[in-house]
Design an enzyme around this catalytic site. Sequence first.
Site, PDB file in Angstrom:
ATOM      1  N   LYS B  78       0.604  -0.746   0.302  1.00 31.21           N
ATOM      2  CA  LYS B  78      -0.010   0.030  -0.064  1.00 31.21           C
ATOM      3  C   LYS B  78       0.714   1.105  -0.014  1.00 31.21           C
ATOM      4  CE  LYS B  78      -3.573   2.057   2.233  1.00 31.21           C
ATOM      5  NZ  LYS B  78      -5.079   1.617   4.155  1.00 31.21           N
ATOM      6  N   SER B 147      -9.084   2.051   2.506  1.00 32.43           N
ATOM      7  CA  SER B 147      -8.198   2.590   1.301  1.00 32.43           C
ATOM      8  C   SER B 147      -7.444   1.857   1.671  1.00 32.43           C
ATOM      9  CB  SER B 147      -7.664   4.229   2.899  1.00 32.43           C
ATOM     10  OG  SER B 147      -7.095   3.283   3.829  1.00 32.43           O
ATOM     11  N   SER B 171     -10.707  -0.361   6.449  1.00 32.91           N
ATOM     12  CA  SER B 171      -9.666   0.214   5.576  1.00 32.91           C
ATOM     13  C   SER B 171      -8.659  -1.151   4.959  1.00 32.91           C
ATOM     14  CB  SER B 171      -8.724   1.509   5.861  1.00 32.91           C
ATOM     15  OG  SER B 171      -9.209   2.111   5.660  1.00 32.91           O
TER      16      SER B 171
END
Lengths: 428, 428
Positions: B78, B147, B171
Amino acid sequence: MNIDSLLDSGAAALAHRLQQRDISAETLTRACLERIAQREPKLHAWAVLGHDQAIARAKELDRGPTQGLLHGLPLGVKDIYDTYDLPTAYGSPIYKGHQPANDAAAVAVCREAGAVVIGKTITTEFATFEPGPTRNPHNPAFTPGGSSSGSAAAVGAGMVPLALGTQTAGSLIRPAAYCGIVGYKPSFGMLARAGVKSLCESLDTVGGFGRSVDDVALLVSALSGNRALLNPDSTRAPRVALCRTPMWDHAEPEVHEAMAQAERVLKGAGVKIREIELPSSFGVLTDIHAEIMAFEAARALADERIRHEEQLGPVLQKMLAQGQELPYERYQALMTLAAEARAQLASQFKNVEIILAPSAPGVAPLADSGTGDAVFCRLWTLLGAPCIHLPFHQGPHGLPVGLQVIGPVGADLPTLRAAAWVHERLRG
Amino acid sequence: MNIDSLLDSGAAALAHRLQQRDISAETLTRACLERIAQREPKLHAWAVLGHDQAIARAKELDRGPTQGLLHGLPLGVKDIYDTYDLPTAYGSPIYKGHQPANDAAAVAVCREAGAVVIGKTITTEFATFEPGPTRNPHNPAFTPGGSSSGSAAAVGAGMVPLALGTQTAGSLIRPAAYCGIVGYKPSFGMLARAGVKSLCESLDTVGGFGRSVDDVALLVSALSGNRALLNPDSTRAPRVALCRTPMWDHAEPEVHEAMAQAERVLKGAGVKIREIELPSSFGVLTDIHAEIMAFEAARALADERIRHEEQLGPVLQKMLAQGQELPYERYQALMTLAAEARAQLASQFKNVEIILAPSAPGVAPLADSGTGDAVFCRLWTLLGAPCIHLPFHQGPHGLPVGLQVIGPVGADLPTLRAAAWVHERLRG
């Protein structure tokens, strides 16, 4: 008022005069830079100075409205906090000349409140053990303590009224003690650590240095947004516990004297003092702290350990290797013990507001022997309690001695109030 | 074995074959890069690809001895984790092209364990709300969730067997649910966050995605150094509580169905299921989470808020402004409530090993409506409990649905074991 008494008048008093426009930010910033020019050659408190930026910023503040609580106050920033306009090396050759993209949250908030960042102060390697070149402002043969070495020396030498530091073991309280200033480690979790080089997530704490309890309360009020912390006055004598801690056999004669002096003076001022002994289970917390620190540091510094091991100091290498070897289950068991001790700590404050305990074994050791021993701090850092070092005594070589005030976790306001009351009596 | 079934066989199985030298890291890495070349034009899972670096690294691993648990496994990271060899923009135009000096601890540890970093995956803005371009691998009209959008989409599309994400609200669990994969948010504090862009210190949690409970257990075993987490088998049926949570009126019909199916299947497998209702005081925890998140984010992103406000998305600007306005005393009171709820959570597990609860209100919403709602996750994130999303059902548009398993804080091993047992029954 001459320049020396200006610099020695303390952040809280200076903040008031700056806001009254009684002195200008530029005058004060130039005075700080002059003091630095005089004393830096022997003290080596600074990793980087932002001379021109600081003057430009001070002029800008003088032209505008009051920005916030720290309007116009020169600030030293430990070189473990990222700064967008000054290189940040974390006390390690790996990061020589490294320029972060942004400000650490604490730095950004101080600037927003009107602080003038003067430069970055020397830290030990990643806020651990390998000392930087900084020397004690009372006598350059001695250490200023660590890891917030430069910040403590800079405030101690009157180079800046305030400076940011951090504490993972004893990195605020010990250098405050050695440099004869006030150091404040707030409750764990109170201040944001974003942009501070991570060492141990369950221990690293943002804090700072000033010349009085009012000074550090001002700094932490600006940092936290908690205005209630400002000017922590109290008309009432706090109930105080003297605590020699399970580490008492490390205490030098000057710390025995400081404890005796505190007891005498506070009793004379009408304070009800009791002696407390911590639960016997607390005896192992100092060692537990060291193990948790090694485990977490080995993870937080994984990249440095893996890609740059040859550039790490030998003591840090050894600690990281120990942390690597610690089984996960052992770490988890230690964290459970620490959590239980935190719950037990609350009951120590049933009948007292604060605990008064040693900050360091004695006065600052010689600089070539390291940065001193955090043995009287690890316990309280592990417990997450607010700690405030109060200087008030002199030991061998004219070096400063004091004690730390410890309060219940989260009770920073009453702890600051009690500390201010006690400090006023102790320094006479 | 053809390339598609290779990519779909999951990290744990692939790790075994890599260590047996039954397949090479280079073959697997090239297969991943090929799958990415096919599917990326519609999915936009990647912020940056390290194509050549990944192949070079895979070749190097093939030439040497087994490095560790992740030897030769391609990994998506990420873009909120710093990487020394790939730019890291945190999903924000402020950091376009930003190149960190070092690896986040989690990335460094994965590489040390032999992972091949394929690239950085799309994150929403600073892991908050403003969506990136990523689409759902099951149907590009829909959101992959956020996210950790790119990491979930990449694993869902078989582009990589494992990917790192983070959870501050929902997330990890929500994008896992929308993409039909397993997502694992470990207990708060279990994994080091050094080098992960800080959003909320008391909530941010490192975790990841895979295709099975074994896959995510492998990843977190490597990250934590806790080997006991590997292959979390259990021969015994766990005691399970179904919990509709105080947010149940947000649940769509497909979530009602998933809960009913789970109850039926598990009862059929001999599991003793009970319904639990959380203490009524838990009803406010979802709102408390949002307030704490706003307060802490306003501090962690202080520099971005102060120096780059015009480059922040409107929803983030609004949240930071709300966080700025929240008085410190209010935050402190909320943190006390959260701590009390954490203590109460333990008693929910007196007679059960795990709680089974919704992961999201329903299937993934359309991509142009945002990244979906974290309403079923905020509570558990605030409580710090380990959460594992299990996909097993289909809803409207053929989109995946599942439920999350929640265990006691710190009890990740029994929670993984129970989750593996339950998942095996649920997916039939």
